[in-house]
Design a protein around this motif. Structure first.
Motif, mmCIF file in Angstrom:
data_model
loop_
_atom_site.group_PDB
_atom_site.id
_atom_site.type_symbol
_atom_site.label_atom_id
_atom_site.label_comp_id
_atom_site.label_asym_id
_atom_site.label_seq_id
_atom_site.Cartn_x
_atom_site.Cartn_y
_atom_site.Cartn_z
ATOM 1 N N ALA A 91 0.756 -1.276 -0.117
ATOM 2 C CA ALA A 91 0.041 -0.001 -0.154
ATOM 3 C C ALA A 91 1.001 1.026 -0.118
ATOM 4 O O ALA A 91 2.280 1.137 0.015
ATOM 5 N N ARG A 92 0.424 2.302 -0.051
ATOM 6 C CA ARG A 92 1.152 3.687 -0.028
ATOM 7 C C ARG A 92 2.106 3.702 1.332
ATOM 8 O O ARG A 92 1.542 3.251 2.351
ATOM 9 N N SER A 93 3.221 4.131 1.291
ATOM 10 C CA SER A 93 4.028 4.063 2.223
ATOM 11 C C SER A 93 3.651 4.506 3.525
ATOM 12 O O SER A 93 3.958 4.003 4.543
ATOM 13 N N GLU A 94 3.128 5.707 3.444
ATOM 14 C CA GLU A 94 2.534 6.246 4.731
ATOM 15 C C GLU A 94 1.439 5.360 5.455
ATOM 16 O O GLU A 94 1.429 5.626 6.756
ATOM 17 N N LYS A 95 0.719 4.474 4.782
ATOM 18 C CA LYS A 95 -0.153 3.621 5.607
ATOM 19 C C LYS A 95 0.700 2.462 6.345
ATOM 20 O O LYS A 95 0.103 1.908 7.298
ATOM 21 N N TRP A 96 2.073 2.160 6.115
ATOM 22 C CA TRP A 96 2.651 1.109 6.952
ATOM 23 C C TRP A 96 2.629 1.489 8.542
ATOM 24 O O TRP A 96 2.433 0.646 9.288
ATOM 25 N N GLU A 97 2.992 2.667 8.875
ATOM 26 C CA GLU A 97 2.969 3.075 10.124
ATOM 27 C C GLU A 97 1.729 2.911 10.851
ATOM 28 O O GLU A 97 1.714 2.440 11.953
ATOM 29 N N ASP A 98 0.473 3.242 10.125
ATOM 30 C CA ASP A 98 -0.829 2.760 10.625
ATOM 31 C C ASP A 98 -1.196 1.188 10.623
ATOM 32 O O ASP A 98 -1.746 0.955 11.888
ATOM 33 N N TYR A 99 -0.391 0.675 9.846
ATOM 34 C CA TYR A 99 -1.147 -0.877 9.965
ATOM 35 C C TYR A 99 -0.083 -1.806 10.622
ATOM 36 O O TYR A 99 -0.547 -2.930 10.903
ATOM 37 N N GLU A 100 1.246 -1.657 10.657
ATOM 38 C CA GLU A 100 2.144 -2.400 11.116
ATOM 39 C C GLU A 100 1.958 -3.049 12.311
ATOM 40 O O GLU A 100 1.756 -4.408 12.675
ATOM 41 N N SER A 138 6.332 -7.781 6.055
ATOM 42 C CA SER A 138 7.369 -6.646 5.586
ATOM 43 C C SER A 138 6.841 -5.926 4.326
ATOM 44 O O SER A 138 5.747 -6.280 3.686
ATOM 45 N N THR A 139 7.102 -4.567 4.210
ATOM 46 C CA THR A 139 6.919 -3.916 3.126
ATOM 47 C C THR A 139 7.824 -4.239 1.766
ATOM 48 O O THR A 139 7.612 -3.924 0.808
ATOM 49 N N GLU A 140 8.869 -5.242 1.995
ATOM 50 C CA GLU A 140 9.854 -5.398 1.026
ATOM 51 C C GLU A 140 10.184 -6.787 1.273
ATOM 52 O O GLU A 140 10.873 -7.313 2.179
ATOM 53 N N LEU A 141 9.836 -7.762 0.254
ATOM 54 C CA LEU A 141 10.052 -9.074 0.495
ATOM 55 C C LEU A 141 10.323 -9.707 -1.006
ATOM 56 O O LEU A 141 9.726 -9.045 -2.134
ATOM 57 N N PRO A 142 11.257 -10.763 -1.370
ATOM 58 C CA PRO A 142 11.426 -11.081 -2.639
ATOM 59 C C PRO A 142 10.076 -11.705 -3.034
ATOM 60 O O PRO A 142 9.420 -12.543 -2.276
ATOM 61 N N ALA A 143 9.818 -11.397 -4.428
ATOM 62 C CA ALA A 143 8.364 -11.621 -4.718
ATOM 63 C C ALA A 143 8.144 -13.112 -5.004
ATOM 64 O O ALA A 143 7.212 -13.703 -4.511
ATOM 65 N N ALA A 144 9.277 -14.040 -5.179
ATOM 66 C CA ALA A 144 8.981 -15.295 -5.247
ATOM 67 C C ALA A 144 8.842 -16.079 -3.910
ATOM 68 O O ALA A 144 8.424 -17.264 -3.872
ATOM 69 N N GLU A 145 8.997 -15.354 -2.913
ATOM 70 C CA GLU A 145 8.538 -16.039 -1.540
ATOM 71 C C GLU A 145 7.580 -15.440 -0.871
ATOM 72 O O GLU A 145 7.066 -15.935 0.329
ATOM 73 N N VAL A 146 6.713 -14.704 -1.637
ATOM 74 C CA VAL A 146 5.484 -14.231 -0.909
ATOM 75 C C VAL A 146 4.140 -14.965 -1.019
ATOM 76 O O VAL A 146 4.036 -15.623 -1.958
ATOM 77 N N ASP A 147 3.674 -15.378 0.073
ATOM 78 C CA ASP A 147 2.422 -15.943 0.204
ATOM 79 C C ASP A 147 1.262 -15.439 0.050
ATOM 80 O O ASP A 147 0.161 -15.579 -0.368
ATOM 81 N N TYR A 148 1.241 -14.202 0.948
ATOM 82 C CA TYR A 148 -0.105 -13.439 0.818
ATOM 83 C C TYR A 148 0.402 -11.861 0.586
ATOM 84 O O TYR A 148 1.292 -11.379 1.235
ATOM 85 N N ILE A 149 -0.475 -10.970 -0.085
ATOM 86 C CA ILE A 149 -0.417 -9.822 -0.216
ATOM 87 C C ILE A 149 -1.424 -8.981 0.461
ATOM 88 O O ILE A 149 -2.667 -9.025 0.007
ATOM 89 N N VAL A 150 -0.941 -8.162 1.360
ATOM 90 C CA VAL A 150 -2.117 -7.213 2.225
ATOM 91 C C VAL A 150 -2.098 -5.840 0.964
ATOM 92 O O VAL A 150 -0.943 -5.329 1.031
ATOM 93 N N TYR A 151 -3.076 -5.779 0.316
ATOM 94 C CA TYR A 151 -3.027 -4.770 -0.623
ATOM 95 C C TYR A 151 -4.149 -3.514 -0.771
ATOM 96 O O TYR A 151 -4.986 -3.627 -0.438
ATOM 97 N N ALA A 152 -3.446 -2.629 -1.434
ATOM 98 C CA ALA A 152 -4.252 -1.469 -1.747
ATOM 99 C C ALA A 152 -4.241 -1.166 -3.127
ATOM 100 O O ALA A 152 -2.668 -1.212 -3.631
#
Length: 310
Positions: A8-17, A34-48
């Protein structure tokens, strides 16, 4: 370990983490968030949908995308997304916020509050408003938000009619579906509330033809989606007195452009898309429950029908 990317937008991380970690811990999950993970290792995306992630092709082990918003029109057409998509349905936050906003503005128009609050001529008009039983309300859109608002308004004594694409049943509410049902739902309504999604089928649903169906002097409340309304047709209906006032929280372009006629129209109230927003504290619990379900092999909640668009 379950790898969860917050996109999501970077400013939302502080609110949601913090809320997300608390909810994931409470769900008993072993995870990396995390907001940064290798794409091939990601299981779920919390998404905006307004995040930088638009191509899902690199996420080769992705199990699901969990949308933070109730609206999914910004992602359903993404052809690179082939895994399950869920939308935000949060009774404790998103839904409750919508119920409060809709109920407040319904009562505002029902009671004629504007005339009393803004009264520069100091006119003493002691004409009482009708009781709620004499003020028929129609809600277009009977999903989670529409049904919750219908329940709240019926509890206040309003006769409520609902309309949806497919037939719904709700105690105390007259429910219609389909094209013919739309006409029935709108005819003679005194307050019309729009809670439909933005899909090709709902584009300009509120046009000159449908605006002529409610009782003359009806009120229109739109906390749903801007493209539901033909703006020019609404202005014409306001100028003609067919619609007494429109309270609009959503628009085709947001923020609403400074030169848009809605800003200056005396029978339009503009609110800045605040009818209901995702609350991190309660939304995090919805996200965590879906990840728990995914890891346990249970069905995900609030799955999006990609063909229907919601």
């Amino acid at each position: 370990m379950t790898n969860i990317l917050f996109a999501a937008r970077s400013e939302k991380w502080e609110d949601y983490e913090g809320p997300l970690r608390s909810a994931l811990d409470a769900a008993g999950l072993d995870y990396r968030l995390s907001t940064e993970l290798p794409a091939a290792e990601v299981d779920y995306i919390v998404y905006a949908p307004n995040s930088d992630v638009q191509d899902f092709t690199p996420f080769t082990r992705l199990k699901a995308v969990l949308n933070l918003w109730a609206g999914v029109e910004g992602i359903t057409g993404n052809e690179t997304l082939t895994v399950p998509l869920t939308r935000m349905v949060d009774e404790d936050g998103l839904t409750q916020g919508m119920v409060e906003w809709v109920t407040g503005h319904t009562l505002r128009h029902h009671l004629g509050m504007d005339a009393h609050i803004v009264n520069p001529d100091r006119e003493w008009d002691a004409t009482p408003p009708p009781l709620s039983a004499d003020r028929p309300v129609t809600i277009l859109g009977m999903g989670a938000l529409g049904q919750a608002c219908a329940k709240a308004l019926t509890a206040l004594g309003f006769p409520v009619t609902g309309w949806s694409r497919t037939q719904k049943e709700l105690p105390g509410v007259i429910c219609h579906a389909g094209d013919d049902g739309l006409r029935k739902a709108l005819t003679d309504a005194q307050i019309v509330i729009l809670l439909l999604p933005d899909t090709p089928a709902t584009l300009n649903l509120i046009d000159a033809e449908t605006l002529a169906l409610p009782a003359r002097g009806a009120f229109l409340i739109n906390p749903g989606r801007g493209p539901l309304i033909d703006d020019g047709a609404l202005i014409d209906a306001l100028d003609a007195g067919q619609i007494a006032h429109a309270t609009l929280d959503v628009f085709r372009v947001e923020p609403l452009p400074e030169d848009h006629p809605f800003w200056s129209h005396p029978r339009v109230t503009v609110t800045p898309h605040i009818a209901s927003t995702t609350r991190p504290g309660t939304a995090a619990r919805v996200i965590a429950e879906n990840i728990r379900r995914g890891e346990a092999g249970e069905p995900l909640l609030h799955l999006v029908d990609r063909d229907a668009g919601y």
